[in-house]
Design a protein around this motif. Sequence first.
Motif, PDB file in Angstrom:
ATOM      1  N   ALA A 162       0.857  -1.162  -0.151  1.00  0.00           N
ATOM      2  CA  ALA A 162       0.100  -0.103   0.062  1.00  0.00           C
ATOM      3  C   ALA A 162       0.904   1.234  -0.075  1.00  0.00           C
ATOM      4  CB  ALA A 162      -0.828  -0.091   1.157  1.00  0.00           C
ATOM      5  N   ILE A 163       0.406   2.588  -0.295  1.00  0.00           N
ATOM      6  CA  ILE A 163       0.892   3.584  -0.259  1.00  0.00           C
ATOM      7  C   ILE A 163      -0.130   4.707   0.421  1.00  0.00           C
ATOM      8  CG2 ILE A 163       2.189   3.070  -2.119  1.00  0.00           C
ATOM      9  CD1 ILE A 163       0.707   5.289  -3.804  1.00  0.00           C
ATOM     10  N   THR A 164       0.389   5.825   0.562  1.00  0.00           N
ATOM     11  CA  THR A 164      -0.398   6.764   1.266  1.00  0.00           C
ATOM     12  C   THR A 164      -0.315   8.022  -0.106  1.00  0.00           C
ATOM     13  OG1 THR A 164       1.651   8.071   1.908  1.00  0.00           O
ATOM     14  CG2 THR A 164       0.578   6.768   3.413  1.00  0.00           C
ATOM     15  N   LEU A 165      -1.832   8.401  -0.144  1.00  0.00           N
ATOM     16  CA  LEU A 165      -1.796   9.528  -1.110  1.00  0.00           C
ATOM     17  C   LEU A 165      -2.573  10.970  -0.606  1.00  0.00           C
ATOM     18  CD1 LEU A 165      -3.904   7.176  -3.416  1.00  0.00           C
ATOM     19  CD2 LEU A 165      -1.671   8.056  -3.771  1.00  0.00           C
ATOM     20  N   LEU A 166      -2.472  11.849  -1.067  1.00  0.00           N
ATOM     21  CA  LEU A 166      -2.836  13.546  -0.736  1.00  0.00           C
ATOM     22  C   LEU A 166      -3.805  13.763  -1.742  1.00  0.00           C
ATOM     23  CD1 LEU A 166       0.084  15.617  -0.022  1.00  0.00           C
ATOM     24  CD2 LEU A 166      -1.634  14.895   1.392  1.00  0.00           C
ATOM     25  N   PRO A 167      -5.131  13.955  -1.061  1.00  0.00           N
ATOM     26  CA  PRO A 167      -6.202  14.233  -2.028  1.00  0.00           C
ATOM     27  C   PRO A 167      -6.598  15.592  -2.541  1.00  0.00           C
ATOM     28  CG  PRO A 167      -6.876  14.045   0.201  1.00  0.00           C
ATOM     29  CD  PRO A 167      -5.486  13.817   0.269  1.00  0.00           C
ATOM     30  N   TYR A 168      -5.569  16.508  -2.241  1.00  0.00           N
ATOM     31  CA  TYR A 168      -6.011  17.905  -2.373  1.00  0.00           C
ATOM     32  C   TYR A 168      -5.989  18.292  -3.891  1.00  0.00           C
ATOM     33  CZ  TYR A 168      -5.941  17.556   2.597  1.00  0.00           C
ATOM     34  OH  TYR A 168      -6.591  17.077   3.607  1.00  0.00           O
TER      35      TYR A 168
ATOM     36  N   VAL B 178      -4.524   1.588  -0.670  1.00  0.00           N
ATOM     37  CA  VAL B 178      -4.000   2.884  -0.460  1.00  0.00           C
ATOM     38  C   VAL B 178      -4.528   3.398   0.881  1.00  0.00           C
ATOM     39  CG1 VAL B 178      -4.037   3.334  -2.861  1.00  0.00           C
ATOM     40  CG2 VAL B 178      -5.895   4.022  -1.538  1.00  0.00           C
ATOM     41  N   PHE B 179      -4.069   4.613   1.480  1.00  0.00           N
ATOM     42  CA  PHE B 179      -4.421   5.186   2.591  1.00  0.00           C
ATOM     43  C   PHE B 179      -4.549   6.860   2.114  1.00  0.00           C
ATOM     44  CE2 PHE B 179      -2.710   1.400   4.363  1.00  0.00           C
ATOM     45  CZ  PHE B 179      -3.602   1.215   5.487  1.00  0.00           C
ATOM     46  N   VAL B 180      -5.724   7.227   2.143  1.00  0.00           N
ATOM     47  CA  VAL B 180      -5.931   8.811   1.701  1.00  0.00           C
ATOM     48  C   VAL B 180      -5.744   9.594   3.107  1.00  0.00           C
ATOM     49  CG1 VAL B 180      -7.283  10.430   0.279  1.00  0.00           C
ATOM     50  CG2 VAL B 180      -7.272   8.034  -0.134  1.00  0.00           C
TER      51      VAL B 180
ATOM     52  N   GLY C 185      -7.907   2.987   2.373  1.00  0.00           N
ATOM     53  CA  GLY C 185      -8.003   3.458   3.770  1.00  0.00           C
ATOM     54  C   GLY C 185      -7.809   4.880   3.950  1.00  0.00           C
ATOM     55  N   LEU C 186      -7.977   5.504   5.156  1.00  0.00           N
ATOM     56  CA  LEU C 186      -7.881   6.875   5.604  1.00  0.00           C
ATOM     57  C   LEU C 186      -6.681   6.975   6.433  1.00  0.00           C
ATOM     58  CD1 LEU C 186     -11.546   8.123   6.442  1.00  0.00           C
ATOM     59  CD2 LEU C 186     -10.131   8.402   4.276  1.00  0.00           C
ATOM     60  N   ILE C 187      -6.060   8.117   6.418  1.00  0.00           N
ATOM     61  CA  ILE C 187      -5.109   8.504   7.517  1.00  0.00           C
ATOM     62  C   ILE C 187      -5.808   9.570   8.460  1.00  0.00           C
ATOM     63  CG2 ILE C 187      -2.896   9.738   7.793  1.00  0.00           C
ATOM     64  CD1 ILE C 187      -2.319   9.129   5.124  1.00  0.00           C
ATOM     65  N   ILE C 188      -6.139   9.146   9.760  1.00  0.00           N
ATOM     66  CA  ILE C 188      -6.506   9.786  10.787  1.00  0.00           C
ATOM     67  C   ILE C 188      -5.640  10.025  11.887  1.00  0.00           C
ATOM     68  CG2 ILE C 188      -8.516  10.308  12.465  1.00  0.00           C
ATOM     69  CD1 ILE C 188     -10.294   8.916  10.340  1.00  0.00           C
ATOM     70  N   GLY C 189      -4.953  11.148  12.153  1.00  0.00           N
ATOM     71  CA  GLY C 189      -3.919  11.333  13.286  1.00  0.00           C
ATOM     72  C   GLY C 189      -4.757  11.056  14.608  1.00  0.00           C
ATOM     73  N   ALA C 190      -3.845  10.565  15.587  1.00  0.00           N
ATOM     74  CA  ALA C 190      -4.290  10.272  16.916  1.00  0.00           C
ATOM     75  C   ALA C 190      -4.336  11.699  17.869  1.00  0.00           C
ATOM     76  CB  ALA C 190      -3.420   9.219  17.560  1.00  0.00           C
ATOM     77  N   THR C 191      -3.897  12.482  17.325  1.00  0.00           N
ATOM     78  CA  THR C 191      -3.821  14.015  18.104  1.00  0.00           C
ATOM     79  C   THR C 191      -4.982  14.655  17.809  1.00  0.00           C
ATOM     80  OG1 THR C 191      -2.215  14.842  16.527  1.00  0.00           O
ATOM     81  CG2 THR C 191      -1.254  13.651  18.294  1.00  0.00           C
ATOM     82  N   ILE C 192      -5.867  14.239  17.174  1.00  0.00           N
ATOM     83  CA  ILE C 192      -6.795  15.218  16.664  1.00  0.00           C
ATOM     84  C   ILE C 192      -8.258  15.222  17.561  1.00  0.00           C
ATOM     85  CG2 ILE C 192      -6.267  15.040  14.452  1.00  0.00           C
ATOM     86  CD1 ILE C 192      -8.748  13.538  13.688  1.00  0.00           C
ATOM     87  N   GLY C 193      -8.220  14.662  18.549  1.00  0.00           N
ATOM     88  CA  GLY C 193      -9.285  14.186  19.541  1.00  0.00           C
ATOM     89  C   GLY C 193     -10.091  15.640  19.657  1.00  0.00           C
ATOM     90  N   GLN C 194      -9.591  16.927  19.985  1.00  0.00           N
ATOM     91  CA  GLN C 194     -10.182  18.071  20.268  1.00  0.00           C
ATOM     92  C   GLN C 194     -11.128  18.577  19.055  1.00  0.00           C
ATOM     93  OE1 GLN C 194      -6.771  20.498  21.514  1.00  0.00           O
ATOM     94  NE2 GLN C 194      -7.051  19.857  23.656  1.00  0.00           N
ATOM     95  N   TRP C 195     -10.887  18.464  17.883  1.00  0.00           N
ATOM     96  CA  TRP C 195     -11.737  18.916  16.856  1.00  0.00           C
ATOM     97  C   TRP C 195     -12.043  18.020  15.829  1.00  0.00           C
ATOM     98  CZ3 TRP C 195      -9.295  18.118  11.835  1.00  0.00           C
ATOM     99  CH2 TRP C 195      -8.049  18.058  11.566  1.00  0.00           C
ATOM    100  N   ILE C 196     -11.883  16.357  16.292  1.00  0.00           N
ATOM    101  CA  ILE C 196     -12.574  15.586  15.330  1.00  0.00           C
ATOM    102  C   ILE C 196     -14.064  15.833  15.343  1.00  0.00           C
ATOM    103  CG2 ILE C 196     -12.898  13.656  17.168  1.00  0.00           C
ATOM    104  CD1 ILE C 196     -12.399  11.822  14.903  1.00  0.00           C
ATOM    105  N   ASN C 197     -15.047  16.249  15.968  1.00  0.00           N
ATOM    106  CA  ASN C 197     -16.379  16.375  15.923  1.00  0.00           C
ATOM    107  C   ASN C 197     -16.594  17.498  14.887  1.00  0.00           C
ATOM    108  OD1 ASN C 197     -16.678  14.366  17.765  1.00  0.00           O
ATOM    109  ND2 ASN C 197     -17.165  15.964  19.458  1.00  0.00           N
ATOM    110  N   ASP C 198     -15.635  18.441  14.713  1.00  0.00           N
ATOM    111  CA  ASP C 198     -15.806  19.582  13.989  1.00  0.00           C
ATOM    112  C   ASP C 198     -15.650  18.970  12.395  1.00  0.00           C
ATOM    113  OD1 ASP C 198     -15.881  21.304  15.969  1.00  0.00           O
ATOM    114  OD2 ASP C 198     -14.008  21.933  15.708  1.00  0.00           O
ATOM    115  N   SER C 199     -14.988  18.011  12.106  1.00  0.00           N
ATOM    116  CA  SER C 199     -14.915  17.518  10.931  1.00  0.00           C
ATOM    117  C   SER C 199     -15.974  16.601  10.284  1.00  0.00           C
ATOM    118  CB  SER C 199     -13.652  16.389  10.809  1.00  0.00           C
ATOM    119  OG  SER C 199     -14.069  15.221  11.438  1.00  0.00           O
TER     120      SER C 199
END
Length: 312
Positions: free
Chosen positions: A134-140, A160-162, A211-225
């Motif tokens: 697998a590889i990682t991808l940027l979707p922008y 893939v992980f996006v 797959g997705l890339i979701i950082g473990a440090t985003i707890g404070q703003w994950i609900n905003d997403s």
Amino acid sequence: MSSPSSKEVSAQRSDFGLRLSNSMAKYGPLCVGIDPHRKLLTDWGYNVDALGAELYAMRMLQAANGRAAAVKFQSSMFERYGSKGFAALERVLYAARQMGVITIVDCLHGGLPTTISAIADAYFKPGSPLLADAITLLPYYGARSLGGVINDALNNGRGVFVASLTSNQEGASLQTAIRQAGEYKGKTVAYGIAGTAQKFNKGIDGMGSVGLIIGATIGQWINDSGVDPARFTGPILSPGYGWQGAEMDDLKTVFKGTKGNVLVTVSRSIATHGPDIAKLTEATASVARDIRQALTEAQNESSDEEPGVGNE
């Protein structure tokens, strides 16, 4: 030769998810990051060059083998040495394949469909010089711009992980921005990315291969997403644990209600115990136990938020 049946095609396109799911069930949800930083090479007594990066990678791979579900190579740490660095990456990927270890190349590629299609030749097709699982991808450039390379990955039994919700703090302002047009108008950028990725997993029995890339440090703003990881059925690659500041409680916050599809990547928290192989393997096993415990507890908690990305 006859064309493959629809059942055979479906099996091929779900192959990576099945292999990764089996590996996670056997070894747990740890992905060992193999990132030969200059300082780590120096601390280990290696030269800061392609050979040093290769020696480092081989030792980290040895520590991960049989103790982690996968390994992730940071391609830029090899690319800095030019052709010699790419040759080193080819050799460690070959070694991982011989060991039967699942490999992810963290190259974060993105671009127009006509240009990014070449990535498949490098990483996915039989005989590819940098053949990886697998590889990682940027979707922008637009998440749909990745459709061609994603299909190339799936058709070759790869994944893939996006990037959707990254662990860097600046990412929040972009990823929680509200889309002004298109299919996901009124939703966040991150939601649209996750929704597009989820479509590739629809109808798959078990864990998907996109797959997705979701950082473990985003707890404070994950609900905003608006993204609910518990409703995503592909694998989730999560950086940020350990060296970047995320702890067990962060994993339980971000990934509550998930169902065994979260793969946590850890690099420097393990590598600082090297180059002694016994200490590296001990550190790998210890981190793996902690992550397994945290994610097991997270699975037992249900999400209280309104459903985000799911089986749409």
